[in-house]
Design a protein around this motif. Structure first.
Motif, PDB file in Angstrom:
ATOM      1  N   MET A  12       0.729  -1.310  -0.273  1.00 10.37           N
ATOM      2  CA  MET A  12      -0.169   0.163  -0.157  1.00 10.37           C
ATOM      3  C   MET A  12       0.879   1.344   0.183  1.00 10.37           C
ATOM      4  N   ALA A  13       0.482   2.225  -0.751  1.00 10.93           N
ATOM      5  CA  ALA A  13       1.014   3.706  -0.823  1.00 10.93           C
ATOM      6  C   ALA A  13       0.846   4.450   0.579  1.00 10.93           C
ATOM      7  N   ASP A  14       1.825   4.192   1.376  1.00 11.11           N
ATOM      8  CA  ASP A  14       1.649   5.100   2.668  1.00 11.11           C
ATOM      9  C   ASP A  14       2.129   6.454   2.781  1.00 11.11           C
ATOM     10  N   LEU A  15       1.662   7.325   3.308  1.00 14.69           N
ATOM     11  CA  LEU A  15       2.011   8.779   3.263  1.00 14.69           C
ATOM     12  C   LEU A  15       3.148   8.958   4.268  1.00 14.69           C
ATOM     13  N   SER A  16       4.309   9.688   3.882  1.00 15.99           N
ATOM     14  CA  SER A  16       5.322   9.983   4.631  1.00 15.99           C
ATOM     15  C   SER A  16       4.778  11.060   5.350  1.00 15.99           C
ATOM     16  N   ALA A  17       5.453  11.595   6.407  1.00 20.88           N
ATOM     17  CA  ALA A  17       5.119  12.857   7.474  1.00 20.88           C
ATOM     18  C   ALA A  17       4.873  14.003   6.673  1.00 20.88           C
ATOM     19  N   GLU A  18       5.929  14.202   5.735  1.00 16.98           N
ATOM     20  CA  GLU A  18       6.000  15.339   4.982  1.00 16.98           C
ATOM     21  C   GLU A  18       4.880  15.410   3.923  1.00 16.98           C
ATOM     22  N   GLU A  19       4.441  14.145   3.191  1.00 11.38           N
ATOM     23  CA  GLU A  19       3.292  14.026   2.302  1.00 11.38           C
ATOM     24  C   GLU A  19       1.884  14.294   3.159  1.00 11.38           C
ATOM     25  N   ALA A  20       2.039  13.653   4.329  1.00  9.50           N
ATOM     26  CA  ALA A  20       0.620  13.838   5.071  1.00  9.50           C
ATOM     27  C   ALA A  20       0.296  15.379   5.408  1.00  9.50           C
ATOM     28  N   VAL A  21       1.199  16.168   5.640  1.00 11.52           N
ATOM     29  CA  VAL A  21       1.027  17.661   5.918  1.00 11.52           C
ATOM     30  C   VAL A  21       0.612  18.239   4.483  1.00 11.52           C
ATOM     31  N   ALA A  22       1.093  17.768   3.442  1.00 12.58           N
ATOM     32  CA  ALA A  22       0.867  18.364   2.091  1.00 12.58           C
ATOM     33  C   ALA A  22      -0.502  17.954   1.728  1.00 12.58           C
ATOM     34  N   ALA A  23      -1.008  16.833   1.957  1.00 17.49           N
ATOM     35  CA  ALA A  23      -2.347  16.391   1.627  1.00 17.49           C
ATOM     36  C   ALA A  23      -3.191  16.828   2.374  1.00 17.49           C
ATOM     37  N   GLU A  24      -3.126  17.029   3.881  1.00 20.74           N
ATOM     38  CA  GLU A  24      -4.005  17.497   4.477  1.00 20.74           C
ATOM     39  C   GLU A  24      -4.378  19.034   4.041  1.00 20.74           C
ATOM     40  N   GLN A  25      -3.362  19.723   3.573  1.00 19.82           N
ATOM     41  CA  GLN A  25      -3.605  20.941   3.213  1.00 19.82           C
ATOM     42  C   GLN A  25      -4.273  21.055   1.971  1.00 19.82           C
ATOM     43  N   ILE A  26      -4.002  20.274   1.012  1.00 19.99           N
ATOM     44  CA  ILE A  26      -4.375  20.150  -0.366  1.00 19.99           C
ATOM     45  C   ILE A  26      -6.157  19.844  -0.563  1.00 19.99           C
ATOM     46  N   PHE A  27      -6.160  18.431   0.489  1.00 17.58           N
ATOM     47  CA  PHE A  27      -7.675  17.922   0.442  1.00 17.58           C
ATOM     48  C   PHE A  27      -8.407  18.262   1.524  1.00 17.58           C
ATOM     49  N   GLY A  28      -8.104  18.524   2.754  1.00 18.78           N
ATOM     50  CA  GLY A  28      -8.676  18.909   3.867  1.00 18.78           C
ATOM     51  C   GLY A  28      -9.708  17.819   4.234  1.00 18.78           C
ATOM     52  N   ALA A  29     -11.001  18.367   4.361  1.00 22.75           N
ATOM     53  CA  ALA A  29     -11.961  17.304   4.713  1.00 22.75           C
ATOM     54  C   ALA A  29     -12.100  16.356   3.915  1.00 22.75           C
ATOM     55  N   ARG A  30     -11.627  16.255   2.716  1.00 22.10           N
ATOM     56  CA  ARG A  30     -11.745  15.084   1.695  1.00 22.10           C
ATOM     57  C   ARG A  30     -10.410  14.326   1.520  1.00 22.10           C
ATOM     58  N   LEU A  31      -9.601  14.365   2.555  1.00 19.39           N
ATOM     59  CA  LEU A  31      -8.127  13.517   2.484  1.00 19.39           C
ATOM     60  C   LEU A  31      -8.706  12.104   2.480  1.00 19.39           C
ATOM     61  N   ALA A  32      -9.734  11.696   3.160  1.00 16.21           N
ATOM     62  CA  ALA A  32     -10.144  10.228   3.386  1.00 16.21           C
ATOM     63  C   ALA A  32     -10.558   9.669   1.857  1.00 16.21           C
ATOM     64  N   LEU A  33     -11.455  10.519   1.197  1.00 21.06           N
ATOM     65  CA  LEU A  33     -11.513  10.120  -0.369  1.00 21.06           C
ATOM     66  C   LEU A  33     -10.161   9.965  -1.178  1.00 21.06           C
TER      67      LEU A  33
END
Length: 212
Positions: A1-22
């Motif tokens: 599975m493609a896991d998020l690194s700590a740095e990627e997780a911060v970026a993903a949260e910023q970009i997708f916000g409430a839709r990160l789960a999607l």
């Protein structure tokens, strides 16, 4: 599975916000059925977030509110599905000629419950006058000199092309300048998206089109 690194997780949260789960669910599709059906190479799994999904999703910052966007050669939904997940105000038309890719895209859109996406099975030139859009996006389709005639006609004489490119963007613009002008391109520039969010921002060629 493609896991998020700590740095990627911060970026993903910023970009997708409430839709990160999607977005995570979409990446699961890429890492499983996307590979099984040949849409993504198995070696890409560790880089799905950084090189593909986040790299595409930041292009959303260049698109005006409520725009109708046509994504040419959608393939695995890059950048089309990334934009649709990141921005609920956008309406995406994914244009893809290959049936197996279209079937996969339909399955993913249904599973994610995305109501701002439609999928059109066609080559770009077949979709002219059938798709309404103000913005056309493309990634890894072809060089700009070939891409411009495939994408700009979809705009119906007004709008902009956003092509995700690499380090050769400037060279591609120089080679395509004459073709772009002939198609109604009035301004072509190299932009970056995701500066301050991604370690390596995305390079985008924007062509503004306005037929006189």
């Amino acid at each position: 599975m493609a896991d998020l690194s700590a740095e990627e997780a911060v970026a993903a949260e910023q970009i997708f916000g409430a839709r990160l789960a999607l977005a995570k669910r979409y990446v699961e599709h890429l890492a499983t059925s996307g590979i099984e059906r040949g849409l993504i190479g198995p070696r890409e799994v560790p880089r799905l977030w950084s090189r593909h999904v986040l790299n595409c999703a930041v292009v959303a910052e260049l698109i005006v509110d409520g725009a109708k966007v046509a994504d040419v050669g959608s393939g695995a939904g890059l950048p089309g599905l990334c934009l649709a997940i990141a921005r609920t105000d956008l309406y995406l038309t994914l244009i893809e000629p290959l049936e197996r890719r279209v079937v996969w895209l339909e399955e993913v859109v249904a599973d994610l419950g995305l109501d701002n996406v439609e999928i059109v099975r066609a080559r770009a030139e077949q979709a002219v006058d059938k798709v309404e859009c103000e913005v056309v996006t493309a990634r890894a389709v072809s060089a700009l000199s070939t891409l411009a005639p495939l994408t700009i006609p979809l705009l119906g004489g007004r709008g902009e092309l956003l092509a995700i490119k690499g380090r050769t963007a400037g060279e591609e613009i120089a080679k395509a300048a004459k073709v772009i002008r002939k198609l109604g391109g009035v301004q072509t520039e190299v932009l970056t998206a995701g500066a301050g969010v991604l370690a390596e921002p995305t390079t985008v060629v924007r062509v503004k089109v306005q037929r006189r």
